[in-house]
Design a protein around this motif. Structure first.
Motif, mmCIF file in Angstrom:
data_model
loop_
_atom_site.group_PDB
_atom_site.id
_atom_site.type_symbol
_atom_site.label_atom_id
_atom_site.label_comp_id
_atom_site.label_asym_id
_atom_site.label_seq_id
_atom_site.Cartn_x
_atom_site.Cartn_y
_atom_site.Cartn_z
ATOM 1 N N SER A 26 21.867 -3.920 -24.752
ATOM 2 C CA SER A 26 22.260 -5.256 -25.186
ATOM 3 C C SER A 26 21.126 -6.202 -25.547
ATOM 4 O O SER A 26 21.325 -7.107 -26.340
ATOM 5 C CB SER A 26 23.146 -5.912 -24.128
ATOM 6 N N SER A 27 19.962 -6.016 -24.991
ATOM 7 C CA SER A 27 18.901 -6.975 -25.314
ATOM 8 C C SER A 27 17.578 -6.261 -25.558
ATOM 9 O O SER A 27 17.338 -5.173 -25.047
ATOM 10 C CB SER A 27 18.733 -7.998 -24.184
ATOM 11 N N ALA A 28 16.735 -6.923 -26.312
ATOM 12 C CA ALA A 28 15.418 -6.349 -26.621
ATOM 13 C C ALA A 28 14.616 -6.131 -25.341
ATOM 14 O O ALA A 28 13.859 -5.174 -25.237
ATOM 15 C CB ALA A 28 14.661 -7.258 -27.584
ATOM 16 N N SER A 29 14.818 -6.991 -24.345
ATOM 17 C CA SER A 29 14.062 -6.837 -23.094
ATOM 18 C C SER A 29 14.485 -5.593 -22.334
ATOM 19 O O SER A 29 13.724 -5.071 -21.524
ATOM 20 C CB SER A 29 14.233 -8.074 -22.211
ATOM 21 N N SER A 30 15.686 -5.072 -22.607
ATOM 22 C CA SER A 30 16.156 -3.861 -21.937
ATOM 23 C C SER A 30 15.586 -2.589 -22.555
ATOM 24 O O SER A 30 15.712 -1.514 -21.979
ATOM 25 C CB SER A 30 17.689 -3.779 -22.003
ATOM 26 N N LEU A 31 14.982 -2.717 -23.711
ATOM 27 C CA LEU A 31 14.501 -1.527 -24.415
ATOM 28 C C LEU A 31 13.386 -0.812 -23.665
ATOM 29 O O LEU A 31 13.221 0.395 -23.812
ATOM 30 C CB LEU A 31 14.044 -1.889 -25.835
ATOM 31 N N ASP A 32 12.629 -1.547 -22.862
ATOM 32 C CA ASP A 32 11.554 -0.925 -22.097
ATOM 33 C C ASP A 32 12.045 -0.350 -20.773
ATOM 34 O O ASP A 32 11.304 0.326 -20.080
ATOM 35 C CB ASP A 32 10.438 -1.944 -21.828
ATOM 36 N N GLY A 33 13.286 -0.613 -20.407
ATOM 37 C CA GLY A 33 13.845 -0.134 -19.147
ATOM 38 C C GLY A 33 14.335 1.295 -19.260
ATOM 39 O O GLY A 33 13.974 2.041 -20.166
ATOM 40 N N ASP A 34 15.215 1.668 -18.333
ATOM 41 C CA ASP A 34 15.719 3.040 -18.277
ATOM 42 C C ASP A 34 17.069 3.220 -18.956
ATOM 43 O O ASP A 34 17.671 4.277 -18.861
ATOM 44 C CB ASP A 34 15.810 3.491 -16.819
ATOM 45 N N SER A 35 17.546 2.204 -19.674
ATOM 46 C CA SER A 35 18.887 2.243 -20.244
ATOM 47 C C SER A 35 19.113 3.460 -21.138
ATOM 48 O O SER A 35 20.108 4.177 -20.975
ATOM 49 C CB SER A 35 19.176 0.958 -21.031
ATOM 50 N N GLU A 36 18.214 3.695 -22.077
ATOM 51 C CA GLU A 36 18.400 4.831 -22.982
ATOM 52 C C GLU A 36 18.377 6.145 -22.205
ATOM 53 O O GLU A 36 19.254 7.001 -22.386
ATOM 54 C CB GLU A 36 17.331 4.861 -24.072
ATOM 55 N N THR A 37 17.403 6.310 -21.332
ATOM 56 C CA THR A 37 17.280 7.549 -20.563
ATOM 57 C C THR A 37 18.503 7.766 -19.686
ATOM 58 O O THR A 37 19.052 8.869 -19.634
ATOM 59 C CB THR A 37 16.005 7.505 -19.689
ATOM 60 N N ARG A 38 18.948 6.716 -19.009
ATOM 61 C CA ARG A 38 20.109 6.807 -18.117
ATOM 62 C C ARG A 38 21.365 7.193 -18.900
ATOM 63 O O ARG A 38 22.108 8.090 -18.503
ATOM 64 C CB ARG A 38 20.323 5.469 -17.408
ATOM 65 N N GLN A 39 21.587 6.510 -20.024
ATOM 66 C CA GLN A 39 22.773 6.798 -20.827
ATOM 67 C C GLN A 39 22.737 8.221 -21.377
ATOM 68 O O GLN A 39 23.727 8.956 -21.310
ATOM 69 C CB GLN A 39 22.887 5.801 -21.988
ATOM 70 N N LYS A 40 21.590 8.584 -21.929
ATOM 71 C CA LYS A 40 21.441 9.919 -22.528
ATOM 72 C C LYS A 40 21.672 11.009 -21.485
ATOM 73 O O LYS A 40 22.383 11.978 -21.740
ATOM 74 C CB LYS A 40 20.052 10.051 -23.151
ATOM 75 N N LEU A 41 21.097 10.844 -20.314
ATOM 76 C CA LEU A 41 21.234 11.843 -19.249
ATOM 77 C C LEU A 41 22.688 11.974 -18.794
ATOM 78 O O LEU A 41 23.200 13.087 -18.630
ATOM 79 C CB LEU A 41 20.335 11.478 -18.066
#
Length: 142
Positions: A14-29
């Motif tokens: 949802s936000s540009a600040s989340s891009l450095d977090g684990d969101s993509e990795t968590r979702q993908k996994l």
């Protein structure tokens, strides 16, 4: 071994600040683990970065690219980590579900919930209530 069902994964942050977090990795996994357990082959991946869960599906570049891909390749399953990764507003969620359902496309979460199942009014009501609480949670956090 049974033939795998082809699927596309859809992720949203949802936000540009989340891009450095684990969101993509968590979702993908979560999506990959579900796919492996339930005999799906992921043939495409779409990730809307810095896109609000309240944004209309028509305003999401990767969602639209995914729909174009689906229309050209016949895939009829979209895997998401959870309903709130699809949308955080009841209206956006329902519009996405209706659009997918009209094309014969299933949206399935990594917990196995088929968001496009609408033959049971109780399931539809539960999906919508979950969307309401997701929208409330997002507004409360922001």
């Amino acid at each position: 071994m049974a033939k795998k069902t082809q699927a596309i994964s859809y992720m949203r942050t949802s936000s540009a600040s989340s891009l450095d977090g684990d969101s993509e990795t968590r979702q993908k996994l979560a999506i990959e683990n579900f796919a492996k357990l339930h005999n799906y082959e992921i043939v495409g991946e779409f990730w809307d970065q810095a896109v609000s869960g309240c944004d209309d599906i028509g305003d999401r570049p990767e969602f639209n690219a995914m729909m174009d891909r689906i229309e050209s390749n016949g895939v009829r399953v979209v895997l998401v980590e959870s309903a709130d990764r699809l949308a955080r507003s009841v209206i956006a969620q329902e519009l996405a579900v209706v659009a997918m359902e009209a094309k014969g496309i299933q949206i399935i979460t990594s917990s196995g919930q088929n968001l496009t199942e609408s033959d049971d009014p109780a399931k539809v009501a539960m999906r919508q209530m979950a969307g309401v609480f997701s929208q409330f949670e997002k507004q409360r956090l922001v």
